[in-house]
Design an enzyme around this catalytic site. Structure first.
Site, PDB file in Angstrom:
ATOM      1  N   LEU A 115      -2.190   5.161  -2.468  1.00 42.20           N
ATOM      2  CA  LEU A 115      -2.938   6.233  -1.936  1.00 42.20           C
ATOM      3  C   LEU A 115      -2.207   7.602  -2.047  1.00 42.20           C
ATOM      4  CD1 LEU A 115      -5.809   7.059  -0.702  1.00 42.20           C
ATOM      5  CD2 LEU A 115      -4.693   6.678   1.455  1.00 42.20           C
ATOM      6  N   ILE A 155       0.757  -1.193   0.113  1.00 46.31           N
ATOM      7  CA  ILE A 155       0.174   0.049   0.088  1.00 46.31           C
ATOM      8  C   ILE A 155       0.941   1.384   0.014  1.00 46.31           C
ATOM      9  CG2 ILE A 155      -2.071   1.237   1.226  1.00 46.31           C
ATOM     10  CD1 ILE A 155      -2.577  -1.349   2.578  1.00 46.31           C
ATOM     11  N   PRO A 156       1.700   1.485  -1.138  1.00 42.92           N
ATOM     12  CA  PRO A 156       2.102   2.727  -1.229  1.00 42.92           C
ATOM     13  C   PRO A 156       1.468   4.009  -0.848  1.00 42.92           C
ATOM     14  CG  PRO A 156       2.189   1.495  -3.334  1.00 42.92           C
ATOM     15  CD  PRO A 156       1.622   0.791  -2.346  1.00 42.92           C
ATOM     16  N   HIS A 157       1.950   4.934  -0.304  1.00 45.75           N
ATOM     17  CA  HIS A 157       1.002   6.010  -0.030  1.00 45.75           C
ATOM     18  C   HIS A 157       1.905   7.384  -0.082  1.00 45.75           C
ATOM     19  CE1 HIS A 157       2.052   4.200   3.617  1.00 45.75           C
ATOM     20  NE2 HIS A 157       1.901   5.252   4.148  1.00 45.75           N
ATOM     21  N   GLY A 158       1.379   8.384   0.043  1.00 42.92           N
ATOM     22  CA  GLY A 158       2.022   9.961  -0.149  1.00 42.92           C
ATOM     23  C   GLY A 158       1.219  10.930  -0.019  1.00 42.92           C
TER      24      GLY A 158
END
Length: 152
Positions: free
Chosen positions: A103, A65-68
């Site tokens: 996300l 779940i990469p997110h930034g």
């Protein structure tokens, strides 16, 4: 949480030939940037890469779940993809990743960011959900499976 408000069909990809973590993050940037006015695909990629440098977002069981956060974003945007073959994502269980949910949120929306991540992680922790996502054979099927909360 209504996950269909975050994810759109044009940001959903099934059986992507992802060769590396970097390539997958670049593709996420290409898919998400058009939905984020004033944001380039490189901005998205940099945001995700900076977060990955703090520690992998590979949560285990083949899921990442990469997110930034983005100063230029005016709304949260998500990208969902399954990968044709699992890739090394430095996941906590050292298993290859084949489901990626990215996300991107506006810089100032800390609380919403955390709530959304929790809802997505809970959804992707459901083995029947991830099994169905892995069996999806089209972008539309993948989108429908993820956004209908398992009711259909």
């Amino acid at each position: 949480m209504d996950l269909s408000s975050l994810l759109s069909p044009d940001c959903t990809r099934c059986a992507v030939a992802g060769t590396s973590k970097k390539k997958v993050l670049e593709l996420i940037g290409q898919l998400a940037a058009p939905r984020l006015s004033g944001t380039t695909s490189f901005d998205v990629f940099e945001s995700l890469l900076n977060r990955e440098r703090l520690g992998s977002t590979g949560i285990g069981l083949g899921v990442a779940i990469p997110h930034g956060r983005l100063g230029t974003a005016n709304k949260p945007v998500a990208v969902l993809m399954t990968l044709a073959d699992g890739i090394d994502f430095d996941a906590i269980d050292n298993q290859p990743v084949d489901i990626v949910f990215a996300l991107l949120v506006p810089e100032e929306e800390h609380e919403q960011h955390l709530q959304t991540l929790a809802a997505v992680a809970q959804r992707l922790n459901d083995k029947s959900c991830t099994r169905a996502l892995r069996e999806a054979s089209s972008d539309k099927e993948l989108f429908d499976l993820f956004t209908d909360n398992g009711s259909g």
